[in-house]
Design a protein around this motif. Structure first.
Motif, PDB file in Angstrom:
ATOM      1  N   GLU A 154      44.131  46.472  39.562  1.00  0.00           N
ATOM      2  CA  GLU A 154      43.151  45.634  38.875  1.00  0.00           C
ATOM      3  C   GLU A 154      43.865  44.744  37.866  1.00  0.00           C
ATOM      4  OE1 GLU A 154      39.846  47.605  37.119  1.00  0.00           O
ATOM      5  OE2 GLU A 154      39.010  48.269  39.047  1.00  0.00           O
ATOM      6  N   ALA A 155      43.211  43.631  37.533  1.00  0.00           N
ATOM      7  CA  ALA A 155      43.804  42.672  36.602  1.00  0.00           C
ATOM      8  C   ALA A 155      43.992  43.301  35.222  1.00  0.00           C
ATOM      9  CB  ALA A 155      42.929  41.432  36.502  1.00  0.00           C
ATOM     10  N   MET A 156      45.155  43.056  34.640  1.00  0.00           N
ATOM     11  CA  MET A 156      45.411  43.521  33.279  1.00  0.00           C
ATOM     12  C   MET A 156      44.585  42.690  32.310  1.00  0.00           C
ATOM     13  SD  MET A 156      49.553  44.025  33.237  1.00  0.00           S
ATOM     14  CE  MET A 156      49.540  44.807  31.625  1.00  0.00           C
ATOM     15  N   ASN A 157      44.170  43.306  31.189  1.00  0.00           N
ATOM     16  CA  ASN A 157      43.466  42.499  30.183  1.00  0.00           C
ATOM     17  C   ASN A 157      44.470  41.545  29.543  1.00  0.00           C
ATOM     18  OD1 ASN A 157      44.644  43.678  27.699  1.00  0.00           O
ATOM     19  ND2 ASN A 157      43.547  45.533  28.310  1.00  0.00           N
ATOM     20  N   PRO A 158      44.002  40.406  29.022  1.00  0.00           N
ATOM     21  CA  PRO A 158      44.921  39.362  28.525  1.00  0.00           C
ATOM     22  C   PRO A 158      45.904  39.856  27.470  1.00  0.00           C
ATOM     23  CG  PRO A 158      42.682  38.510  28.703  1.00  0.00           C
ATOM     24  CD  PRO A 158      42.598  39.983  28.966  1.00  0.00           C
ATOM     25  N   GLN A 159      45.454  40.774  26.579  1.00  0.00           N
ATOM     26  CA  GLN A 159      46.348  41.255  25.528  1.00  0.00           C
ATOM     27  C   GLN A 159      47.508  42.055  26.116  1.00  0.00           C
ATOM     28  OE1 GLN A 159      43.058  41.708  25.574  1.00  0.00           O
ATOM     29  NE2 GLN A 159      42.276  40.496  23.842  1.00  0.00           N
ATOM     30  N   GLU A 160      47.192  42.956  27.067  1.00  0.00           N
ATOM     31  CA  GLU A 160      48.234  43.762  27.699  1.00  0.00           C
ATOM     32  C   GLU A 160      49.202  42.876  28.474  1.00  0.00           C
ATOM     33  OE1 GLU A 160      48.921  46.997  27.577  1.00  0.00           O
ATOM     34  OE2 GLU A 160      47.273  47.456  26.218  1.00  0.00           O
ATOM     35  N   GLN A 161      48.663  41.880  29.200  1.00  0.00           N
ATOM     36  CA  GLN A 161      49.532  40.994  29.979  1.00  0.00           C
ATOM     37  C   GLN A 161      50.440  40.189  29.067  1.00  0.00           C
ATOM     38  OE1 GLN A 161      47.960  38.825  33.366  1.00  0.00           O
ATOM     39  NE2 GLN A 161      48.966  36.950  32.690  1.00  0.00           N
TER      40      GLN A 161
ATOM     41  N   SER B 274      51.482  40.974  26.101  1.00  0.00           N
ATOM     42  CA  SER B 274      52.486  41.871  25.519  1.00  0.00           C
ATOM     43  C   SER B 274      53.600  42.163  26.514  1.00  0.00           C
ATOM     44  CB  SER B 274      51.814  43.175  25.076  1.00  0.00           C
ATOM     45  OG  SER B 274      52.761  44.101  24.613  1.00  0.00           O
ATOM     46  N   LEU B 275      53.223  42.401  27.780  1.00  0.00           N
ATOM     47  CA  LEU B 275      54.227  42.694  28.798  1.00  0.00           C
ATOM     48  C   LEU B 275      55.123  41.487  29.046  1.00  0.00           C
ATOM     49  CD1 LEU B 275      55.369  44.628  30.938  1.00  0.00           C
ATOM     50  CD2 LEU B 275      53.660  43.743  32.540  1.00  0.00           C
ATOM     51  N   LEU B 276      54.541  40.296  29.110  1.00  0.00           N
ATOM     52  CA  LEU B 276      55.333  39.083  29.345  1.00  0.00           C
ATOM     53  C   LEU B 276      56.321  38.848  28.196  1.00  0.00           C
ATOM     54  CD1 LEU B 276      52.575  36.682  30.744  1.00  0.00           C
ATOM     55  CD2 LEU B 276      54.437  37.738  32.016  1.00  0.00           C
TER      56      LEU B 276
END
Length: 762
Positions: free
Chosen positions: A744-751, A753-755
């Motif tokens: 499932e799509a990651m929420n914008p905050q998690e994405q 942070s990962l980037l």
């Protein structure tokens, strides 16, 4: 050749001697042998194909698969003593890692006889990290025994292995193990099979006693009571009493058995028309008078048609109920000749076999397991590998018995064999006697009514291989010194050949070697095997989650590749569009289509080149280079000049795809796991509190006896080291299982942070 001194130990393999019964008294049945009457590896002969049973033992972890297998080998006369998982001396769990952890890691094949039947049995793992071992075993088997913990019923991994068996249309027998546990519950287990597996359980036995007072079973077909009167915990359970039920027996037991047998007869009549007609014509006045043999024949037909699954009871650890299970395997599961494969008639008497497993032996090199579907496999002969399009010479042919084997000159269709000398063959390859035999089979397939050329050549004469799941974890691996780099590469090559679910790649930016596996335990086992088996003390980097990528919107673009080869200019122009789709599976997807106009213009070679270019571009997304999922591609035009190579077309399509992905914009998808935790009620709140910190979503909380079963969905990235944390918060009074659910799509905050972390900003 194995020496005699090696044979007379624990591991003793197959002979065609039938099991001799020694009668002690009129009601005592004793499946046994004289103390020194142990079957020899040298007694191997080839039984009739109707007497062969190729079966697998499958279950959730710790349901008792290996213990059940151990009892089968002992009661059939092929081992001298009962092995125990806790003691680390079982036949099929022979790896050091298996004996240390008390779990099955890789499937092990054993061959033995039971009452004039040859049984080729594969004991499979129950841990989700090794689900490929179950998949490739079930791919070549004709039947399966599903083992259940009678106190837990259907558990998480039970669902997974059951779906795998259904995918390959394998008839099954269910064995409710651990009936001696205080919380064992027959009706609960039967109901869980109905509700969770959507199966139709056909109950053939009723337990006598419960918990510690479980002493045996009543056979509903024969109305006989089988009682194990074990004098001590060391009693091996070979001898048991068999007597018909009578008025002197417990009235409550007689009533339960009477009702259960009536329900069995009615259930089988509903599932089998021939049996229903027999009841109505010959036994309409008294259904209970139907002979046991006719009822058994009907249960067999129901099982082979996969309309129902026979259910038996027992306790393998307490040596009760395993002999009737062996009888059920020979009575209800199919012989190889009863499994219909078109290729058998296409190959006729020519050899056709499927390679389903590879092991590496330091002395003998690669050992390849083959399931023989037609013809006869002979040692010292050349065979043709259709998938690799090469010919290899097989030097030796062996009968598998865990890690001990015996050499034989030939083996006919229907059997499972172990070969030495096939150095290029890998899991999923089709082995035939010669290239001419494959061509002849293809001609027969084409001439077969309604088969068609493509179906005959691709789907018929080449056996379908094994579907390998996508890895969910990865980490870097480094040798202790650069001098060991070549040794490490060789070890990884061998391990990949043994285990197709292990992926190894080289990071293009850092040049580091990356291991990709199915879970923490999977990678831990690989690391340990490299150290023990290859003597290399490697260093693993931090474990990371294998995410997926998808696109945000539709995009259309074109690209041109202009190359001069041999003084001649070649130009390829491709136009295509990509759009986001709802992913239909947890694996990386690749859906490609062509416009109607282009469909008739492309030659088969060019079409294949375009598809290859699309597939290669799906392996690396635009954000962080993870595989693309949930995207469909429409090829709108492909223009080439005469003489342009397919490789150049593939390269142009791949470049155009990457361009389209960037235009469409990307987002990350994270793997979500289905989590099942069994915990005592007083520790449930601690588990829920920990789960909330892991971004978990609770789906349901169920009651199972005195425990609670928590069902939740949790991101895989939050489950690192969960087993240690769970032991801490529950004081070791909980068990759990994980299975990949979806992406499932990651929420914008998690994405975000990962980037940033990957960019080195955090």
């Amino acid at each position: 050749m194995i020496q005699n001194s090696m044979i007379w130990g624990r591991f003793l393999s197959a002979g065609l001697q039938s099991c001799r019964c020694r009668v002690r008294c009129p009601v005592q049945r004793h499946y046994s042998f004289l103390p020194d009457d142990v079957k020899s590896l040298r007694a191997v002969v080839n039984p009739d194909v109707s007497k062969i049973r190729n079966i697998g033992i499958m279950a959730h972890i710790d349901a008792g698969k290996t213990t059940t297998t151990e009892r089968m080998l002992y009661y059939s006369g092929y081992t001298r003593a009962l092995g125990d998982v806790d003691d680390g001396d079982t036949v099929t769990d022979f790896m050091a890692q298996e004996r240390e952890r008390g779990i099955t890691i890789q499937s092990a094949a054993v061959t033995f006889d039971w009452k004039n039947h040859r049984i080729n049995l594969i004991d499979t793992p129950g841990h989700v990290d090794f689900t490929l071992e179950v998949e490739r075993a079930l791919r070549v088997l004709d039947g399966a025994v599903a083992v259940f913990d009678a106190s837990a019923g259907v558990e998480a991994q039970t669902l997974t292995v059951w779906r795998q068996a259904e995918k390959h249309h394998i008839p099954c027998v269910c064995f409710l193990n651990k009936m001696d546990k205080p919380t064992a519950n027959l009706s609960f287990s039967i109901e869980s099979i109905k509700q969770k597996l959507k199966a139709n359980p056909v109950l053939l036995q009723i337990p006598v006693g419960s918990g510690k007072s479980f002493t045996g079973v009543v056979d509903l077909l024969t109305n006989q009571k089988l009682i194990w009167k074990l004098k001590s915990q060391r009693d091996d359970g070979r001898g048991f009493e068999v007597k018909s039920l009578g008025p002197a027996d417990d009235p409550e037991l007689l009533q339960v058995v009477g009702e259960a047998r009536t329900a069995l007869i009615e259930q089988v009549a509903d599932l089998d028309d021939a049996f229903a007609e027999l009841l109505l014509t010959d036994f309409s006045d008294n259904f209970d008078a139907v002979p046991a043999i006719r009822l058994q024949e009907a249960v067999r037909r129901v099982t082979l048609a996969r309309k129902g699954v026979p259910v038996l009871c027992g306790s393998s650890l307490r040596n009760k109920g395993v002999q009737p299970l062996l009888d059920a395997i020979t009575a209800y599961l199919p012989a190889p000749s009863e499994r219909h494969h078109d290729l058998v008639k296409w190959y006729k008497d020519d050899l056709c076999a499927l390679a389903f497993k590879v092991l590496h032996d330091k002395q003998r090199g690669p050992l390849v397991f083959l399931r023989i579907y037609s013809g006869t496999l002979k040692s010292q002969t050349a065979v043709h590998n259709i998938n690799r399009n090469n010919t290899e010479r097989m030097s030796r042919l062996l009968v598998p018995f865990a890690d001990q084997h015996v050499e034989i000159p030939s083996m006919p269709a229907g059997n499972i064999a172990l070969t030495v000398g096939l150095k290029q063959t890998v899991t999923g390859d089709t082995i035939v006697s010669s290239k001419a035999a494959a061509a002849a089979a293809a001609r027969r397939a084409r001439s077969d009514g309604g088969t068609g050329k493509k179906r005959g050549e691709e789907a018929g004469v080449v056996l379908s291989g094994v579907e390998v799941p996508d890895p969910v974890f990865f980490c870097t691996i480094e040798p202790p010194t650069m001098a060991k780099q070549a040794d490490l590469e060789n070890a990884l090559t061998c391990l990949q050949r043994e285990d197709p679910s292990l992926k190894v790649r080289v990071d293009p930016d850092s040049g580091q070697t990356v291991l990709c596996g199915m879970g923490e335990l999977h990678i831990e086992i690989i690391h340990d095997r490299i150290r023990r088996e290859y003597g290399i003390e490697t260093h693993l980097g931090p474990l990371q989650v294998a995410y997926r990528e998808t696109i945000l919107q539709e995009a259309r673009t074109s690209d041109t590749l202009d190359r001069t080869v041999g003084g001649r200019r070649h130009v390829v122009t491709v136009e295509l569009s990509v759009r986001p789709e709802v992913a239909t599976s947890a694996g990386a997807s690749c859906d490609v289509a062509f416009t109607d106009e282009l469909q008739g213009q492309l030659s088969p070679d060019m079409r294949e080149a375009v598809e290859n270019g699309v597939q290669s571009s799906y392996l690396q997304g635009p954000l962080l280079g993870y595989p693309i999922q949930g995207v469909s591609t429409l090829i709108q035009s492909v223009s080439t000049e005469a003489g342009t190579s397919p490789a150049m077309v593939s390269a142009c399509v791949s470049r155009c795809m990457l361009k389209a992905f960037r235009l469409a914009g990307g987002k990350l998808l994270e793997p979500l796991m289905s989590l099942e935790v069994t915990v005592s009620e007083d520790r449930l709140s601690a588990v829920l509190a920990d789960l909330a910190q892991r971004r978990g979503t609770v789906r349901d909380i169920q009651s199972r006896h005195d425990d609670k079963v928590l069902l939740a969905t949790v991101p895989l990235a939050e489950m690192m080291g969960y087993s240690t944390v769970l032991r801490t918060v529950t004081s070791g009074n909980a068990t759990f299982s994980l299975e990949l659910d979806t992406y499932e799509a990651m929420n914008p905050q998690e994405q975000s942070s990962l980037l940033k972390r990957r960019a080195g900003l955090l």
